[in-house]
Design a protein around this motif. Structure first.
Motif, mmCIF file in Angstrom:
data_model
loop_
_atom_site.group_PDB
_atom_site.id
_atom_site.type_symbol
_atom_site.label_atom_id
_atom_site.label_comp_id
_atom_site.label_asym_id
_atom_site.label_seq_id
_atom_site.Cartn_x
_atom_site.Cartn_y
_atom_site.Cartn_z
ATOM 1 N N PHE A 97 0.818 -1.212 0.000
ATOM 2 C CA PHE A 97 0.000 0.000 0.000
ATOM 3 C C PHE A 97 0.855 1.265 0.000
ATOM 4 C CE2 PHE A 97 -2.989 2.913 2.292
ATOM 5 C CZ PHE A 97 -4.036 2.851 1.381
ATOM 6 N N SER A 98 1.879 1.296 0.821
ATOM 7 C CA SER A 98 2.705 2.492 0.966
ATOM 8 C C SER A 98 3.558 2.784 -0.265
ATOM 9 C CB SER A 98 3.604 2.373 2.193
ATOM 10 O OG SER A 98 4.487 1.286 2.033
ATOM 11 N N ASP A 99 3.816 1.799 -1.117
ATOM 12 C CA ASP A 99 4.640 2.027 -2.308
ATOM 13 C C ASP A 99 4.022 3.062 -3.252
ATOM 14 O OD1 ASP A 99 6.533 0.273 -1.451
ATOM 15 O OD2 ASP A 99 6.108 -1.282 -2.939
ATOM 16 N N TYR A 100 2.715 3.220 -3.215
ATOM 17 C CA TYR A 100 2.059 4.126 -4.153
ATOM 18 C C TYR A 100 2.293 5.598 -3.827
ATOM 19 C CZ TYR A 100 0.271 -0.026 -6.213
ATOM 20 O OH TYR A 100 0.218 -1.242 -6.836
ATOM 21 N N VAL A 101 2.784 5.880 -2.635
ATOM 22 C CA VAL A 101 3.177 7.255 -2.314
ATOM 23 C C VAL A 101 4.663 7.355 -2.008
ATOM 24 C CG1 VAL A 101 0.909 8.021 -1.579
ATOM 25 C CG2 VAL A 101 2.460 7.047 0.105
ATOM 26 N N SER A 102 5.325 6.238 -1.754
ATOM 27 C CA SER A 102 6.759 6.250 -1.472
ATOM 28 C C SER A 102 7.570 6.497 -2.736
ATOM 29 C CB SER A 102 7.203 4.927 -0.853
ATOM 30 O OG SER A 102 6.553 4.725 0.374
ATOM 31 N N TYR A 103 7.089 6.012 -3.861
ATOM 32 C CA TYR A 103 7.783 6.183 -5.135
ATOM 33 C C TYR A 103 7.047 7.253 -5.938
ATOM 34 C CZ TYR A 103 10.046 1.927 -3.672
ATOM 35 O OH TYR A 103 10.745 1.010 -2.958
ATOM 36 N N GLU A 104 7.788 8.167 -6.477
ATOM 37 C CA GLU A 104 7.240 9.398 -7.057
ATOM 38 C C GLU A 104 6.162 9.184 -8.111
ATOM 39 O OE1 GLU A 104 6.591 13.327 -7.080
ATOM 40 O OE2 GLU A 104 7.868 12.233 -5.695
ATOM 41 N N ASN A 105 6.326 8.245 -9.013
ATOM 42 C CA ASN A 105 5.380 8.144 -10.120
ATOM 43 C C ASN A 105 4.623 6.824 -10.176
ATOM 44 O OD1 ASN A 105 5.729 10.732 -11.281
ATOM 45 N ND2 ASN A 105 7.705 10.071 -12.073
ATOM 46 N N ARG A 106 4.325 6.219 -9.047
ATOM 47 C CA ARG A 106 3.507 5.005 -9.049
ATOM 48 C C ARG A 106 2.029 5.344 -9.230
ATOM 49 N NH1 ARG A 106 5.604 0.152 -6.638
ATOM 50 N NH2 ARG A 106 7.498 -0.099 -7.821
ATOM 51 N N LEU A 107 1.607 6.432 -8.585
ATOM 52 C CA LEU A 107 0.225 6.892 -8.668
ATOM 53 C C LEU A 107 0.262 8.355 -9.081
ATOM 54 C CD1 LEU A 107 -2.829 6.474 -8.183
ATOM 55 C CD2 LEU A 107 -2.422 7.060 -5.785
ATOM 56 N N VAL A 108 -0.426 8.684 -10.169
ATOM 57 C CA VAL A 108 -0.447 10.047 -10.688
ATOM 58 C C VAL A 108 -1.900 10.492 -10.796
ATOM 59 C CG1 VAL A 108 0.170 11.552 -12.622
ATOM 60 C CG2 VAL A 108 1.667 9.647 -12.006
ATOM 61 N N ILE A 109 -2.203 11.628 -10.167
ATOM 62 C CA ILE A 109 -3.552 12.187 -10.225
ATOM 63 C C ILE A 109 -3.447 13.573 -10.843
ATOM 64 C CG2 ILE A 109 -5.543 12.941 -8.878
ATOM 65 C CD1 ILE A 109 -4.650 10.796 -6.796
ATOM 66 N N GLN A 110 -4.193 13.785 -11.909
ATOM 67 C CA GLN A 110 -4.199 15.064 -12.613
ATOM 68 C C GLN A 110 -5.538 15.751 -12.334
ATOM 69 O OE1 GLN A 110 -1.635 16.139 -14.736
ATOM 70 N NE2 GLN A 110 -2.671 18.063 -15.086
ATOM 71 N N LEU A 111 -5.484 16.939 -11.727
ATOM 72 C CA LEU A 111 -6.688 17.715 -11.444
ATOM 73 C C LEU A 111 -6.758 18.873 -12.434
ATOM 74 C CD1 LEU A 111 -6.313 17.893 -7.561
ATOM 75 C CD2 LEU A 111 -7.787 16.351 -8.854
ATOM 76 N N ASN A 112 -7.889 19.024 -13.115
ATOM 77 C CA ASN A 112 -8.084 20.083 -14.101
ATOM 78 C C ASN A 112 -9.200 20.994 -13.630
ATOM 79 O OD1 ASN A 112 -6.188 18.872 -15.910
ATOM 80 N ND2 ASN A 112 -7.772 17.424 -16.500
ATOM 81 N N ARG B 175 -0.900 18.475 -10.741
ATOM 82 C CA ARG B 175 -0.526 17.055 -10.811
ATOM 83 C C ARG B 175 -0.056 16.628 -9.428
ATOM 84 N NH1 ARG B 175 4.479 14.192 -12.815
ATOM 85 N NH2 ARG B 175 3.705 12.296 -13.783
ATOM 86 N N LEU B 176 -0.644 15.555 -8.910
ATOM 87 C CA LEU B 176 -0.282 15.029 -7.591
ATOM 88 C C LEU B 176 0.358 13.661 -7.751
ATOM 89 C CD1 LEU B 176 -3.591 15.882 -5.684
ATOM 90 C CD2 LEU B 176 -1.471 17.215 -5.742
ATOM 91 N N THR B 177 1.504 13.478 -7.101
ATOM 92 C CA THR B 177 2.198 12.194 -7.109
ATOM 93 C C THR B 177 2.853 11.983 -5.751
ATOM 94 O OG1 THR B 177 4.276 13.141 -7.879
ATOM 95 C CG2 THR B 177 2.779 12.345 -9.583
ATOM 96 N N GLY B 178 3.267 10.765 -5.504
ATOM 97 C CA GLY B 178 4.114 10.423 -4.372
ATOM 98 C C GLY B 178 3.808 11.123 -3.068
ATOM 99 N N ILE B 179 4.778 11.869 -2.579
ATOM 100 C CA ILE B 179 4.719 12.476 -1.252
ATOM 101 C C ILE B 179 3.569 13.469 -1.120
ATOM 102 C CG2 ILE B 179 6.319 14.392 -1.652
ATOM 103 C CD1 ILE B 179 6.334 12.078 1.418
#
Length: 168
Positions: A11-26, A70-74
């Motif tokens: 579970f924690s890998d998705y915020v520990s690594y910079e580009n595992r989860l990318v959320i783009q808000l427009n 754009r939201l990623t990682g930390i």
């Protein structure tokens, strides 16, 4: 919402690594938008994680007029506190201390909410959703030397090993 491979069961890998989860808000309005997110992760294996509706991060995410954020990682760390999620089909300790999320197909859905009122600013699922698959890689199988055989000690020692290549 994008979940990029390799897909980790942790579970924690998705915020520990910079580009595992990318959320783009427009932002399609002429006003600054202060937002917070709501999220769910649902597996085809009976696993469900839902961010509690009462969860509000300490600071809002600012999306400029007619702009993108754009939201990623930390930047997502506050959302990835397991205590902020309602978990079913698995225990929290299995996720944190055990082997993480079990094998299966998962859908993660993110929705933007107004930071103060909690009013939805983006459409609900299937918008903001992404699919990913978690599977364990098979270990290689040793072919030679065979199990249970005795090997002589020679000088110099030279052993030949061969194994199968794991699928995937």
């Amino acid at each position: 919402t994008q979940v990029l491979p390799p897909y980790s069961p942790y579970f924690s890998d998705y915020v520990s690594y910079e580009n595992r989860l990318v959320i783009q808000l427009n932002n399609t309005t002429s006003q600054n938008q202060e937002v917070r997110l709501t999220a769910s992760i649902i597996g085809d294996n009976g696993i469900s994680l839902v961010l509690q509706p009462s969860f509000v991060p300490p600071t809002p995410t600012l999306v400029p007029p007619f702009g993108n954020t754009r939201l990623t990682g930390i930047q997502l760390k506050d959302y990835w506190d397991i205590n902020a999620w309602t978990v079913s089909g698995i225990s929290v300790s299995e996720i944190l201390i055990g082997n993480g999320l079990p094998e299966g197909n998962y859908e993660i859905c993110i929705q933007a909410l107004d930071y103060v009122s909690g009013r939805a600013l983006s459409p609900s699922a299937p918008a903001g959703c992404s699919f990913f698959n978690i599977n364990s890689i098979e270990p290689p199988i040793i072919l030679q030397p065979s199990c249970g055989i005795s090997l002589e000690s020679n000088a110099p020692q030279n052993l030949f090993f061969s194994w199968t290549v794991p699928a995937g």
